[in-house]
Design a protein around this motif. Structure first.
Motif, short mmCIF file in Angstrom:
data_model
loop_
_atom_site.label_atom_id
_atom_site.label_comp_id
_atom_site.label_asym_id
_atom_site.label_seq_id
_atom_site.Cartn_x
_atom_site.Cartn_y
_atom_site.Cartn_z
N VAL A 4 39.37 34.11 39.41
CA VAL A 4 39.43 35.01 40.55
C VAL A 4 40.68 35.85 40.32
N THR A 5 40.49 37.13 40.25
CA THR A 5 41.59 38.03 39.92
C THR A 5 41.94 38.91 41.10
N GLN A 6 43.20 38.86 41.49
CA GLN A 6 43.71 39.76 42.51
C GLN A 6 44.55 40.81 41.82
N SER A 7 44.18 42.05 42.01
CA SER A 7 44.73 43.11 41.16
C SER A 7 46.22 43.33 41.38
N SER A 8 46.71 43.12 42.59
CA SER A 8 48.12 43.38 42.87
C SER A 8 48.83 42.08 43.22
N ARG A 9 49.85 41.72 42.48
CA ARG A 9 50.60 40.51 42.79
C ARG A 9 51.65 40.77 43.86
N VAL A 24 38.38 40.20 42.51
CA VAL A 24 37.19 40.16 41.66
C VAL A 24 37.03 38.76 41.09
N GLN A 25 35.79 38.25 41.13
CA GLN A 25 35.50 36.95 40.53
C GLN A 25 34.41 37.09 39.49
#
Lengths: 117, 110
Positions: A4-9, A24-25
């Protein structure tokens, strides 16, 4: 490895700005979730979605909206950011109801830390 | 409604000490139970799970047993390491929804 990707940390925004948090997963999961995490309060569910274009309010939806136009992507929107929305935001996904119980776990992204000034 | 209650932290232990973090739940039906761990600056990772009564979940030396009679799912480890320092969350899943405890911070000192 599933992700699972979160674009902004890390994001810093000003009061009143519109903020988009993207998630996005790549696991073909039916369900996606947005939580916020605050010290002493644990995780609180903002919104979740069990299918494309479907959404359900969680425990604290006020001030937020979501969009799920594609199965793999779930966006959290702050229409007009306020300082009390400074928080860590966690996206997660899981298989749907039809999945075997043991396979139905939440997979989390790394989180997006939002500061609203 | 469904809910999870876990012991408040922080819990501070010396390396090689025995760890217990208590977790109790309230739920209708037959929930699945989980422990998640969050290392500093990261998201939550699944540590272990149990899907029915008397199941024992285990991973990386951690264990928890699903006790329906006491509605509990306590996390244990026989000998903690400095690298176990993190926040631990107990959670349950009922139907399509997940419920989390407030988290317990564990600090392990060398």
């Amino acid at each position: 490895d599933v992700k699972v990707t979160q674009s902004s940390r890390y994001l810093v925004k000003r009061t009143g700005e519109k903020v988009f948090l993207e998630c996005v997963q790549d696991m073909d999961h039916e369900n996606m979730f947005w939580y916020r995490q605050d010290p002493g309060l644990g995780l609180r569910l903002i919104y979740f979605s069990y299918d494309v274009k479907m959404k359900e309010k969680g425990d604290i939806p006020e001030g937020y909206s979501v969009s799920r136009e594609k199965k793999e992507r779930f966006s959290l929107i702050l229409e007009s950011a306020s300082t009390n929305q400074t928080s860590m935001y966690l996206c997660a996904s899981s298989l749907g109801l039809a999945a075997l119980s043991g396979a139905n776990v939440l997979t989390f992204g790394a989180g997006s830390r939002l500061t609203v000034l | 409604g469904d809910s999870v209650t876990q012991m408040e932290g922080p819990v501070t232990l010396s390396e090689e000490a025995f760890l217990t973090i208590n977790c109790t739940y309230t739920a209708t039906g037959y929930p699945s139970l989980f422990w998640y761990v969050q290392y500093p600056g990261e998201g939550l990772q699944l540590l272990l799970k149990a899907t029915k009564a008397d199941d024992k979940g285990s991973n990386k030396g951690f264990e928890a047993t699903y006790r329906k009679e006491t509605t509990s799912f306590h996390l244990e480890k026989g000998s903690v390491q400095v690298s176990d320092s993190a926040v631990y969350f107990c959670a349950l899943k009922n139907f399509n929804k997940f419920y989390f405890g407030s988290g317990t911070k564990l600090n392990v000192k060398p």
